[in-house]
Structures are given as C-alpha cells and as structure tokens.
Write a protein that holds these residues in place. Structure first.
Motif, PDB file in Angstrom:
ATOM      1  N   VAL A 224       2.712  21.052  -1.056  1.00 46.42           N
ATOM      2  CA  VAL A 224       3.210  19.920  -1.863  1.00 46.42           C
ATOM      3  C   VAL A 224       2.976  18.605  -1.126  1.00 46.42           C
ATOM      4  CG1 VAL A 224       5.271  18.835  -2.846  1.00 46.42           C
ATOM      5  CG2 VAL A 224       4.928  21.295  -3.098  1.00 46.42           C
ATOM      6  N   ALA A 225       3.259  18.591   0.183  1.00 43.24           N
ATOM      7  CA  ALA A 225       3.111  17.360   0.975  1.00 43.24           C
ATOM      8  C   ALA A 225       1.651  16.908   1.034  1.00 43.24           C
ATOM      9  CB  ALA A 225       3.653  17.586   2.385  1.00 43.24           C
ATOM     10  N   VAL A 226       0.742  17.856   1.295  1.00 45.95           N
ATOM     11  CA  VAL A 226      -0.685  17.522   1.376  1.00 45.95           C
ATOM     12  C   VAL A 226      -1.193  17.039   0.020  1.00 45.95           C
ATOM     13  CG1 VAL A 226      -2.998  18.472   1.769  1.00 45.95           C
ATOM     14  CG2 VAL A 226      -1.120  19.072   3.315  1.00 45.95           C
ATOM     15  N   TYR A 227      -0.714  17.684  -1.032  1.00 42.47           N
ATOM     16  CA  TYR A 227      -1.113  17.303  -2.390  1.00 42.47           C
ATOM     17  C   TYR A 227      -0.672  15.867  -2.703  1.00 42.47           C
ATOM     18  CZ  TYR A 227      -1.423  17.610  -7.513  1.00 42.47           C
ATOM     19  OH  TYR A 227      -1.713  17.385  -8.835  1.00 42.47           O
ATOM     20  N   LEU A 228       0.567  15.537  -2.350  1.00 40.26           N
ATOM     21  CA  LEU A 228       1.072  14.177  -2.570  1.00 40.26           C
ATOM     22  C   LEU A 228       0.306  13.154  -1.729  1.00 40.26           C
ATOM     23  CD1 LEU A 228       4.911  14.930  -2.544  1.00 40.26           C
ATOM     24  CD2 LEU A 228       3.638  14.043  -4.488  1.00 40.26           C
ATOM     25  N   LEU A 249       1.973  19.054  -9.948  1.00 42.73           N
ATOM     26  CA  LEU A 249       3.103  18.817  -9.044  1.00 42.73           C
ATOM     27  C   LEU A 249       4.345  19.569  -9.512  1.00 42.73           C
ATOM     28  CD1 LEU A 249       4.401  17.369  -6.635  1.00 42.73           C
ATOM     29  CD2 LEU A 249       4.821  15.407  -8.130  1.00 42.73           C
ATOM     30  N   LEU A 250       4.617  19.538 -10.803  1.00 44.45           N
ATOM     31  CA  LEU A 250       5.773  20.256 -11.344  1.00 44.45           C
ATOM     32  C   LEU A 250       5.629  21.766 -11.150  1.00 44.45           C
ATOM     33  CD1 LEU A 250       6.387  18.220 -14.635  1.00 44.45           C
ATOM     34  CD2 LEU A 250       7.713  18.136 -12.512  1.00 44.45           C
ATOM     35  N   LEU A 381       1.691   2.771  -0.913  1.00 42.56           N
ATOM     36  CA  LEU A 381       1.024   3.749  -0.047  1.00 42.56           C
ATOM     37  C   LEU A 381       1.815   3.953   1.242  1.00 42.56           C
ATOM     38  CD1 LEU A 381      -1.353   5.547   0.801  1.00 42.56           C
ATOM     39  CD2 LEU A 381      -2.513   3.491   1.635  1.00 42.56           C
ATOM     40  N   PHE A 382       2.307   2.865   1.844  1.00 41.43           N
ATOM     41  CA  PHE A 382       3.063   2.967   3.096  1.00 41.43           C
ATOM     42  C   PHE A 382       4.406   3.659   2.874  1.00 41.43           C
ATOM     43  CE2 PHE A 382       0.405  -0.892   3.667  1.00 41.43           C
ATOM     44  CZ  PHE A 382      -0.400  -0.414   4.688  1.00 41.43           C
ATOM     45  N   VAL A 383       5.025   3.383   1.711  1.00 36.98           N
ATOM     46  CA  VAL A 383       6.285   4.057   1.372  1.00 36.98           C
ATOM     47  C   VAL A 383       6.050   5.560   1.261  1.00 36.98           C
ATOM     48  CG1 VAL A 383       8.113   4.288  -0.360  1.00 36.98           C
ATOM     49  CG2 VAL A 383       7.215   2.026   0.200  1.00 36.98           C
ATOM     50  N   SER A 384       4.965   5.949   0.577  1.00 42.35           N
ATOM     51  CA  SER A 384       4.635   7.372   0.410  1.00 42.35           C
ATOM     52  C   SER A 384       4.295   8.019   1.750  1.00 42.35           C
ATOM     53  CB  SER A 384       3.453   7.540  -0.547  1.00 42.35           C
ATOM     54  OG  SER A 384       3.823   7.202  -1.851  1.00 42.35           O
ATOM     55  N   MET A 385       3.528   7.309   2.580  1.00 47.38           N
ATOM     56  CA  MET A 385       3.123   7.873   3.874  1.00 47.38           C
ATOM     57  C   MET A 385       4.324   8.099   4.785  1.00 47.38           C
ATOM     58  SD  MET A 385      -0.454   5.923   4.756  1.00 47.38           S
ATOM     59  CE  MET A 385      -0.474   6.527   6.427  1.00 47.38           C
ATOM     60  N   THR A 386       5.242   7.136   4.817  1.00 50.48           N
ATOM     61  CA  THR A 386       6.457   7.301   5.634  1.00 50.48           C
ATOM     62  C   THR A 386       7.250   8.511   5.159  1.00 50.48           C
ATOM     63  OG1 THR A 386       6.571   4.898   5.905  1.00 50.48           O
ATOM     64  CG2 THR A 386       8.534   6.136   6.483  1.00 50.48           C
ATOM     65  N   SER A 387       7.332   8.671   3.847  1.00 48.26           N
ATOM     66  CA  SER A 387       8.060   9.790   3.258  1.00 48.26           C
ATOM     67  C   SER A 387       7.391  11.121   3.585  1.00 48.26           C
ATOM     68  CB  SER A 387       8.138   9.605   1.740  1.00 48.26           C
ATOM     69  OG  SER A 387       8.600  10.769   1.116  1.00 48.26           O
TER      70      SER A 387
END
Length: 564
Positions: A224-228, A249-250, A381-387
């Motif tokens: 899931v993480a790699v996919y996101l 994703l679902l 992108l930075f918000v997603s990467m931090t997450s």
C-alpha cells in the motif's frame, strides 16, 4: 464438544477480523496530520497571520490533551462505546470545518474555529486508545509488530486521504474536509461490531502463528505504501487513471480480510480432523472398558497431585499479591498513573518523546508554508512523502525492535536514540536549504517521527505494565499538543512572522530559505538532547529487557523439550 470447537473456530476468526477493523480505523485516524492540506484555505478565508494559523493547528493538537478522558474511559467503558464517542466527535469537528471552508455557512469567529479544531483533534485520541489498548492486550506477546502496524497505518492515513482527494476531487480543500468528517465515522461503525478484547496467545505455537499473520499484514502495508508513493510522483494523472488508482487502493485496504478468512478455514479443518479422531475413539471404546477402568484407578493419584499443584500455585500467587500491595512496583510491573509519574524513567521517556514528536509535528503542521517559502507551488507531494516514509519508520521499527528483544534483549529506547540523531541531521539539511534538501529532509523526518511513535508505545507498556496502559499512553500523548504549542505555535510562528512581510487584508508571507532556518537549527538541538535522554533510558532499562529476553528464551526451550 462440537459446539465448543465451533465457537473456538469462530473465536480465532473474530479476533483477527477485529484486528483488521483496527487497521482500518488507524488508516483513517491520522487526520490530525493533514492540516497542511487545507491550512492555506483557512488562512486566506479568515485573513490570518502565520502565528494565528499556527495557533489554530495548536488548538487541533490541544484536543489530544483531552485524550486523558479516553485513557480513563478505556478501563471503564467497552471498546465499542469509546469508538462511538470518537467517531461522533470527528463528524462534528471536521463537519463544521467543511461547512466553513465550503462557504455553506459564514466564517466562524477565531475562538469558535479553535473549539471545532480541538474537537476534531480529540476524536482521534478515542479511536487510537480503543484500538491500541485492545490490540496490545489481545496480542501482548507481539507488542512491537502490533504497534508498528497500527501506527504505520496512522502514518499512511495522511497519504491515503491526500492521494484520494487529489485523484477524485483535484485537491479541493472543502471536499477533503468532507472526507475527514464522513469516512472515519463510517469505518468506526464497522469496528464497533467486531473489535473486542480477547484472551492472548497461551502457547509458543499460537505466538508463532500470530507472528506469521503479522508478517502478512506487514507485506500488505508495504505494498500500500509503495503504491501510494508511486502515485504521488505521477504528474497530472488523467481522470480515468485517478479513478483506477482509487479502486485499486480500496481493494488493497480490504485485502487483510484474507487473514481472518484463512484463520477460520484453518481452524475449521483442524477441528474437523479432531472430530474424526473422537468418533474413532468412541467406536473403539467398548473394547477397552477394562483398560479404561485401570486407567481411571491410575489417574486418581495423578488428579490429586494436580489439585495439590494448583493449590500450591494459588498460594504462591496470593503471597505475591500481598507482597505487591506492601511494596511499590518496580519497572516492568503494573503501575498506576501516579506510581508511573513518580519514577525517573517515566519523565525521561516523556521528555525524550517531546523532543522527537514535538519537532516532527512542527514540520508537518508547517509543511505547506515551508514548501511555499522554498519556492514549491504544490506541497501535497511533501505531505504525502512525510506520511509514507513515516509509515516505513513505524512498521520497520516495530518489527525490528521486537526481533532484537527476542534475539539479544536490546532495549527499545536505543532505537529511539538512533532516530533522534538522524532527525537532527534532517533538520540541518533543511536549514541549509540546498536544492532537493526538502525532499531528503521530509523523508528523514518522516522516518524518524514514525520510529519515535511506534517504539514508544510498547516501551511504555513494558516499563509500566498493561493494567493502566490506556491512561499512561494518553499522558505520553500530551506531548503532541505540548510539542505543537512549543515548536509550532511559539517557535515557528514567532520566527516566521519576524521574517515575513505584511500582505493586504491583514495576513503576511515570507519567501526564502531564511524563513525557517533558525527554527530548524533549534529543533536539531532539541533532537540532540532527546538522543542523550534515550541513551540514558536504554542504560537504565537494560535489566528489564534482559529479563524479558531470558523469560522468552526459557519458554522457547521448554516448548522445544516438550516436543522432544
């Protein structure tokens, strides 16, 4: 007997189904980390300065201070009630923010917005407490993996919401807030049905089976993480691609349902085999009556001996209970909140936790403004990467720290120490502001923040026990609003406004590396202090982790000798 076996079969499946719903709750309960996705809309709509905006984010985190109520309730109310309270709070808190940002109602006053942000922030403490306390008690022999997986999905939740919103609603902040209000409410209703406290694993075989299933959860979570992460790097995806992404994703989020399904089928087949053996024994029974009579005669002394052993065990336990009443608990035994807070170890853990999560939360709350100051128009992108990298930090540290406890008795606080020093390096990189440093810095901070959260949860349960863990956990979580206030509200807010230039309408803005440079340097120093505290705690708790290691090793040796 058939009834008991059937109930045993469904019990295992229900236990794992409860864990799956717990994973889903965590996958939607990281909404506190998504403030950057709609903070700019609030700032523009309400004509706020950066200090006022940061104080709004502090109000959101102050909601976690009221998590003490969830901690107290965890020992008195059933899990479904705690989940229901959290889901209703979230619906009201984020629902009101959606009404304001979508302009369906007139903007509320500043203090009213603070209240609804506080409600939204508090909602996650009820969800997290219900899930963490219940699951760590259900799987107490695998606390590290449980904490890593659940906290990992909390980290992923920011990316899940951000990428879904980008895919379906083109980063519309109003629709994003609507998702934050409605989806957690619906998921919590599902968890209310299945998540219950159940007896933990009683044998080494059951513990190994749990470990195998947790490895499967880890694999799914990594996928899931790699996919996101991959989707985050696709420039301007088409509507069709976005829809396909959301559907896949679902499906990935639903895939852990394979674990309870497998557990049910496995247990059912095993019980069916046992039933066949029982039938064969009943058929042979008349031929063995004489032997059985002799066996019963021989069993009587054995039964009497067993009763004597049980009585002696009870007497020893009663003596121990009286002993515990007479003396104060030592590290590794159950502590009340007051007993825990009277120890030096608790405050070392508390302060080191503040240095790690307080600074990390300041970056997450200000990521939108940090990105804009450094010249990035799109900060999602930075918000997603931090997450996402926070997820990797959580899930890897939970499993690895558990492995090294079982292998060598390595104290968990040492993993926190490693994350603190690495986080300091990340802040120095962002202070230097070289090309690409924000990408590297957001990855490093995400990973280290994840390690800090995932490792501290089982550490607290191992040092101060599980009996009052819900309340102790929520005392530690006070560091989130406290750290947000100190590092985000005061430090980042004041220093940014000192560098910013006023804009028409009452707001302000700042562009350039100097806007946050001093903030990053101060937070790097705080992380070095946290590193020292974690090393000290690792030294002080070495004995208890050696004891845990020796206890597990002796159980494993006993199990191996019994098999022989």
């Amino acid at each position: 007997m058939g009834y008991l076996q059937t109930s045993s079969t469904s019990f295992k499946a229900t236990k794992w189904l409860g864990f799956v719903t717990a994973v889903w709750v965590q996958a939607i309960s990281g909404n506190n980390y998504t403030f950057s996705n709609y903070s700019d809309a609030l700032k523009t709509l309400m004509n706020l300065t950066q200090l006022e905006l940061n104080n709004l984010s502090v109000a959101k985190d102050v909601g976690k201070a009221f998590g003490l109520l969830a901690g107290l309730a965890s020992d008195r109310l059933p899990t479904p009630v705690i989940l229901l309270i959290g889901s209703i709070e979230g619906l009201i808190g984020y629902g009101t923010q959606w009404l304001v940002v979508s302009r369906r109602i007139q903007p509320l006053s500043y203090w009213q917005m603070c209240i609804f942000l506080c409600l939204g922030g508090n909602s996650t403490t009820w969800m997290n407490t219900a899930v963490l306390v219940t699951c760590i008690r259900n799987f107490r022999r695998n606390r590290g993996p449980v904490s890593g997986i659940l906290k990992g999905y909390v980290g992923l939740s920011t990316a899940i919401f951000t990428d879904l919103c980008a895919a379906l609603f083109a980063d519309d902040p109003a629709k994003f807030l609507l998702m934050l209000a409605v989806i957690p409410f619906a998921v919590c209703l599902a968890a209310i049905v299945f998540l219950r406290e159940t007896p933990p694993a009683a044998t080494i075989e059951e513990e190994k089976e749990e470990s195998k299933y947790f490895n499967l959860f880890n694999v799914v979570a990594v996928i899931v993480a790699v996919y996101l992460l991959a989707y985050s790097f696709i420039p301007n995806p088409s509507h069709v691609l976005s829809s396909v992404f959301s559907l896949i994703l679902l499906v990935l989020l639903a895939s852990p349902l394979a674990v309870p399904a497998h557990a049910f089928i496995n247990s059912w087949n095993l019980n069916r085999f046992k039933n066949q053996e029982d039938v064969e024994r009943q058929i042979q029974e008349p031929l063995l009556r004489e032997d059985k009579t002799q066996e019963k005669i021989q069993e009587k002394p054995a039964e009497e001996a067993a009763k004597a052993v049980v009585e002696r065990t009870r007497a020893v336990e009663e003596e121990k209970a009286v002993e515990v009443v007479k003396r104060r608990p030592v590290i590794g035994e159950d502590h009340t909140i007051f007993e825990a807070m009277s120890t030096v170890d608790f405050w070392i853990l508390f302060l080191s936790f503040l240095c790690g999560v307080g600074t990390g939360l300041a970056v997450m709350n200000n990521m939108g403004q940090i990105g804009l100051a450094l010249g990035y128009a799109d900060v999602s992108l930075f918000v997603s990467m931090t997450s996402i990298w926070g997820f990797f930090g959580r899930i890897i540290s939970g499993t690895v720290s558990e492995y090294y406890i079982k292998k060598a008795g390595t104290p968990r606080p040492l993993w926190n120490a490693a994350s603190q020093i690495l986080m300091a390096v990340g802040y120095i990189l962002m202070a230097v502001a070289l090309p690409g440093s924000l990408y590297i810095g957001s990855i490093v901070v995400g990973v280290c923040y994840g390690v800090r959260l995932a490792v501290s949860v089982p550490t607290a349960s191992e040092l101060f026990g599980l009996k009052y863990f819900g309340l102790i956990y929520n005392i530690l979580i006070l560091n989130l609003p406290l750290g947000s206030f100190l590092f985000s509200g005061l430090l980042a807010g004041f220093l940014y406004d000192a560098q910013a230039t006023p804009t028409p309408g009452g707001g302000n803005t700042c562009v350039g590396a100097h806007c946050y440079r001093l903030v990053f340097i101060i937070m790097a120093v705080a992380c070095v202090i946290g590193f020292g505290l974690d090393v000290l705690l690792g030294i002080r708790t070495k004995k208890i982790y050696t004891k845990i290691y020796m206890s597990r090793r002796s159980k494993k040796l006993d199990s191996a000798s019994n098999l022989q």
